[in-house]
Design an enzyme around this catalytic site. Structure first.
Site, PDB file in Angstrom:
ATOM      1  N   THR A 197      26.789 105.413  82.409  1.00  0.00           N
ATOM      2  CA  THR A 197      26.288 104.617  83.532  1.00  0.00           C
ATOM      3  C   THR A 197      27.105 104.888  84.784  1.00  0.00           C
ATOM      4  O   THR A 197      28.270 105.264  84.706  1.00  0.00           O
ATOM      5  CB  THR A 197      26.335 103.104  83.219  1.00  0.00           C
ATOM      6  OG1 THR A 197      25.699 102.393  84.288  1.00  0.00           O
ATOM      7  CG2 THR A 197      27.756 102.578  83.077  1.00  0.00           C
ATOM      8  N   ASP A 229      19.040 100.802  80.330  1.00  0.00           N
ATOM      9  CA  ASP A 229      18.111 100.819  81.452  1.00  0.00           C
ATOM     10  C   ASP A 229      17.585  99.403  81.593  1.00  0.00           C
ATOM     11  O   ASP A 229      17.142  98.787  80.619  1.00  0.00           O
ATOM     12  CB  ASP A 229      16.959 101.811  81.232  1.00  0.00           C
ATOM     13  CG  ASP A 229      16.314 102.173  82.555  1.00  0.00           C
ATOM     14  OD1 ASP A 229      17.049 102.638  83.459  1.00  0.00           O
ATOM     15  OD2 ASP A 229      15.096 101.973  82.726  1.00  0.00           O
ATOM     16  N   GLU A 276      16.742 111.128  83.568  1.00  0.00           N
ATOM     17  CA  GLU A 276      16.072 109.824  83.713  1.00  0.00           C
ATOM     18  C   GLU A 276      14.683 110.062  84.274  1.00  0.00           C
ATOM     19  O   GLU A 276      14.535 110.419  85.446  1.00  0.00           O
ATOM     20  CB  GLU A 276      16.869 108.910  84.650  1.00  0.00           C
ATOM     21  CG  GLU A 276      17.563 107.800  83.886  1.00  0.00           C
ATOM     22  CD  GLU A 276      18.112 106.693  84.782  1.00  0.00           C
ATOM     23  OE1 GLU A 276      17.320 106.071  85.514  1.00  0.00           O
ATOM     24  OE2 GLU A 276      19.326 106.483  84.738  1.00  0.00           O
TER      25      GLU A 276
HETATM   26  P1  ITT Z   1      22.722 103.500  85.640  1.00  0.00           P
HETATM   27  O1  ITT Z   1      21.287 103.976  85.585  1.00  0.00           O
HETATM   28  O2  ITT Z   1      23.677 104.560  86.081  1.00  0.00           O
HETATM   29  O3  ITT Z   1      23.150 102.812  84.377  1.00  0.00           O
HETATM   30  P2  ITT Z   1      21.744 101.634  87.658  1.00  0.00           P
HETATM   31  O4  ITT Z   1      22.428 100.563  88.436  1.00  0.00           O
HETATM   32  O5  ITT Z   1      20.941 102.642  88.434  1.00  0.00           O
HETATM   33  O6  ITT Z   1      22.853 102.351  86.760  1.00  0.00           O
HETATM   34  P3  ITT Z   1      19.299 100.933  86.228  1.00  0.00           P
HETATM   35  O7  ITT Z   1      18.684 102.274  86.454  1.00  0.00           O
HETATM   36  O8  ITT Z   1      19.200 100.323  84.868  1.00  0.00           O
HETATM   37  O9  ITT Z   1      20.857 100.928  86.570  1.00  0.00           O
HETATM   38  O10 ITT Z   1      18.693  99.959  87.305  1.00  0.00           O
HETATM   39  C1  ITT Z   1      18.730  98.620  87.133  1.00  0.00           C
HETATM   40  C2  ITT Z   1      18.834  97.926  88.459  1.00  0.00           C
HETATM   41  O11 ITT Z   1      18.433  96.573  88.178  1.00  0.00           O
HETATM   42  C3  ITT Z   1      20.263  97.894  88.944  1.00  0.00           C
HETATM   43  O12 ITT Z   1      20.419  98.694  90.069  1.00  0.00           O
HETATM   44  C4  ITT Z   1      20.489  96.442  89.334  1.00  0.00           C
HETATM   45  O13 ITT Z   1      20.286  96.332  90.708  1.00  0.00           O
HETATM   46  C5  ITT Z   1      19.401  95.663  88.602  1.00  0.00           C
HETATM   47  N1  ITT Z   1      19.987  94.958  87.468  1.00  0.00           N
HETATM   48  C6  ITT Z   1      19.957  95.292  86.148  1.00  0.00           C
HETATM   49  N2  ITT Z   1      20.638  94.429  85.412  1.00  0.00           N
HETATM   50  C7  ITT Z   1      21.111  93.511  86.264  1.00  0.00           C
HETATM   51  C8  ITT Z   1      21.907  92.376  86.127  1.00  0.00           C
HETATM   52  O14 ITT Z   1      22.395  91.996  84.940  1.00  0.00           O
HETATM   53  N3  ITT Z   1      22.192  91.675  87.214  1.00  0.00           N
HETATM   54  C9  ITT Z   1      21.725  92.048  88.424  1.00  0.00           C
HETATM   55  N4  ITT Z   1      20.995  93.111  88.661  1.00  0.00           N
HETATM   56  C10 ITT Z   1      20.690  93.849  87.584  1.00  0.00           C
END
Ligand code: ITT
Length: 189
Positions: free
Chosen positions: A8, A66, A37
């Site tokens: 991540t 994700d 991805e």
């Molecule tokens: P990685 O893919 O590198 O793991 P990312 O931040 O881009 O990191 P995602 O593709 O899973 O992660 O996108 C999920 C988005 O949703 C992330 O950018 C957050 O803004 C939001 N998100 C997910 N879980 C969350 C949480 O527990 N609290 C707040 N926002 C969350």
């Protein structure tokens, strides 16, 4: 102690995994490993594609996460586009999209995928229901935490510590379900 590496770029996710899994004697490290991805309709599809890519390259003992925020009155948007929407519109932009809307119900979902050293896969998805507040509140957590209020609470996730968020959050639930499945597979090879 079991050791798994989380793929991540999101330090908030890493903190939540570490907090929950250290209690279960699983050490979570970070890694420079990455996977392809794809843009898909569901977070599970994204995770399964990534696991296939990793497996094909012989990578093991890694976890991916994700996740996304799904807002009912926006037809589930931003959903699989959450990362992009957070980077572009941010919390303020989402609040603007909801201006004047009565229905503020939403949920977060988290899909965790793991490929063990043996090549076996674990995939688990969990969610938490709640609503989008009318303003940003709190400075803990990450992402959309300042605008998401979980069901039966008045505080946003950003007003909670990790120890308060994990027991009720999509990720906390998914991590515990994952740990349970991992235990059933009798350890990591
Ligand atoms: P990685 O893919 O590198 O793991 P990312 O931040 O881009 O990191 P995602 O593709 O899973 O992660 O996108 C999920 C988005 O949703 C992330 O950018 C957050 O803004 C939001 N998100 C997910 N879980 C969350 C949480 O527990 N609290 C707040 N926002 C969350």
């Amino acid at each position: 102690m079991t050791k798994l590496a989380l793929i991540t770029s999101n330090q908030g996710k890493l903190r939540e995994f570490r907090s929950e899994l250290s209690r279960l004697d699983i050490e979570v490290t970070s890694t420079d490993e990455s996977c392809e991805e794809i843009q898909a309709d569901t977070i599970e599809e994204v995770v399964r594609y990534c696991l296939k890519d990793l497996g094909g390259r012989g990578v093991g003992n890694v976890i991916i996460d994700d996740s996304g925020l799904f807002i009912d009155s926006l037809g589930g948007f931003p959903g699989v586009y959450s990362s992009y929407v957070f980077r572009t519109l941010g919390c303020k932009g989402v609040l603007k999209l909801l201006e004047g809307k009565e229905d503020r119900s939403a949920h977060f979902s988290c899909c965790i995928g793991c490929i063990l050293g043996s090549g076996e896969n674990i995939v688990v998805t969990e969610s938490v229901s709640g609503r989008i507040g009318t303003e940003e509140k709190g400075n803990q957590g990450f992402g959309f935490d300042p605008i998401f209020i979980p069901q039966e609470d008045q505080r946003t996730f950003a007003e909670m510590s990790i120890e308060e968020k994990n027991p009720i959050s999509h990720r906390g639930k998914a991590i515990r379900a994952f740990a349970e499945m991992l235990k059933r597979k009798r350890g990591v090879r």
